[in-house]
Design a protein around this motif. Sequence first.
Motif, PDB file in Angstrom:
ATOM      1  N   THR A 195       0.857  -1.195   0.000  1.00 21.28           N
ATOM      2  CA  THR A 195       0.000   0.000   0.000  1.00 21.28           C
ATOM      3  C   THR A 195       0.872   1.216   0.000  1.00 21.28           C
ATOM      4  N   SER A 232       1.306   2.116  11.463  1.00 22.47           N
ATOM      5  CA  SER A 232       0.697   3.002  10.458  1.00 22.47           C
ATOM      6  C   SER A 232       0.462   2.305   9.121  1.00 22.47           C
ATOM      7  N   SER A 240     -11.392   1.149   5.919  1.00 23.54           N
ATOM      8  CA  SER A 240     -12.725   0.613   6.225  1.00 23.54           C
ATOM      9  C   SER A 240     -13.450   1.463   7.253  1.00 23.54           C
ATOM     10  N   ASN A 241     -12.680   2.166   8.095  1.00 27.31           N
ATOM     11  CA  ASN A 241     -13.301   3.044   9.102  1.00 27.31           C
ATOM     12  C   ASN A 241     -13.864   4.310   8.482  1.00 27.31           C
ATOM     13  N   SER A 275      -6.348   6.465   9.783  1.00 29.92           N
ATOM     14  CA  SER A 275      -7.016   5.261  10.263  1.00 29.92           C
ATOM     15  C   SER A 275      -7.193   4.319   9.084  1.00 29.92           C
ATOM     16  N   TYR A 276      -7.695   3.137   9.366  1.00 35.28           N
ATOM     17  CA  TYR A 276      -7.912   2.191   8.275  1.00 35.28           C
ATOM     18  C   TYR A 276      -9.017   2.699   7.355  1.00 35.28           C
ATOM     19  N   TYR A 325      -1.319   0.306   6.275  1.00 34.44           N
ATOM     20  CA  TYR A 325      -2.712   0.155   5.832  1.00 34.44           C
ATOM     21  C   TYR A 325      -3.639   1.240   6.378  1.00 34.44           C
ATOM     22  N   THR A 326      -3.113   2.350   6.821  1.00 37.34           N
ATOM     23  CA  THR A 326      -3.963   3.472   7.244  1.00 37.34           C
ATOM     24  C   THR A 326      -3.790   4.616   6.274  1.00 37.34           C
ATOM     25  N   SER A 339     -12.522  -7.238  -1.229  1.00 37.25           N
ATOM     26  CA  SER A 339     -11.420  -6.280  -1.138  1.00 37.25           C
ATOM     27  C   SER A 339     -11.623  -5.106  -2.068  1.00 37.25           C
TER      28      SER A 339
END
Length: 455
Positions: A32, A76, A92-93, A89-90, A78-79, A105
Amino acid sequence: MGFTKGFHQRGSGGGGSNIELSDSVDSSSTTTAASSLAVKTVNDKVSGKADIIHNHNDTYYQKSEIDNSINTLANSLYTVKANEGDEPSYLSNKVDNVTLTFEGSELRVKHVDGLTIGVADISRWLSGTSENIQSQIDGINESLLALTAGMEYLGKIETYADLESVGNKKNGNLVVVLADESRSGGRSMYVYSEDKGMWEFIGEFTFTDEFLALKDTPTSYEGADGKVVKVAGERLVFGDVDYGNLLNKPESTITQIDDSVTKKHEHSNLQLLETYTQTNVDLIKAVTDSHVHSNKSSLDRLGINARNKITIDGSEPQKSYFSGYVDVNQTVGMNELIKFKNSHSRNIGYDSDTGVFTLEMGKTYYYVVNMSADVRERSVFRLVKAATKSGIYPLAEITSKHNTDNKMSSGSLSGIVTPSDVTEYGIAFEPGRSSSKDQNMTVNREYTHIVIYEI
């Protein structure tokens, strides 16, 4: 990329060894943007310190400092940040699962505010085309941009010769020739090319507000006078109106309607006809009962009044009558008419000088006569025809009354008569016996009277 530098670690015995940083950080997991950035940062820091470690043996990094940096970077991974001041943050959040959501995904759009047409609708409209909808739209846009890039519409020109004489032209000038003699006199569109130094023919220009300009309409108006536009398959055509296809048409056929129009007429006495209430049954009966009267003019004079009495010329007819009496004693001979004095009468003629009264032919009369007279023996009296003195039955008898003072007798006569040919009548005294033919009779006034009335 991975770390290429190492760092020096001193042991408790004073010895040291070089440990490659790539052995502690898995550079293959940088899938990422966040992990790539973290690894790059570590590489940069370690690379700088590694140079110091290699070039200055008396300078060292503490292991705890490096471990802390590694842990921070690991946390940190994947955020993401939405902006500079955002707390990472991730991903998804940051998805609300209302407009956006994760499917496996992949990040998918669930709802777009204000959008009322879906992909399925657009795909149905573009049925028969290929590729993704967006790529088709992009292709159309690119084609439009390519077509109009650098073009400038100069306007309309009457002929191709006029086009050739245009000055101050430049690349991309667009002109419509209304009557292009170089191309069968039709409309043409040209664009000027500076590279070729000439007007390039783009194509025939057909733009019209006529009905025939539509692609699914007839090619000509010829023979279409009085016709209407109808749908035939997938095209519009000129056609006749079929009576059978009319919506809400009359139940009558064309033949019936034409027949009604042919028979159409007016009544000058319409106002009177509208007052008639007779039914068809009444009219049929009237026709059945109809006949002709030869005396129609006379019958028309007859009627019935409110008292249910027959009228003539609107008036109720009056019955005829006569009432008479003897006012003085009369001496009459045989077959002489007794003269009465008129007391009351209507429509019966009477001559008091002759004793003749006139009755009408065809009418029927009832008469009553009460007679009182002095006679010597039995005698009779009756209604007679005035001209001949011939008697009409019945008759009444008068007989003598014998006493020492006088001789009186009386009798009563009544009958019915309907004159047929003779109309003049009277009351006459006749002898009852041959021996009394020459005798006279005295009629007493007190007891003699007559009544005649029509029945």
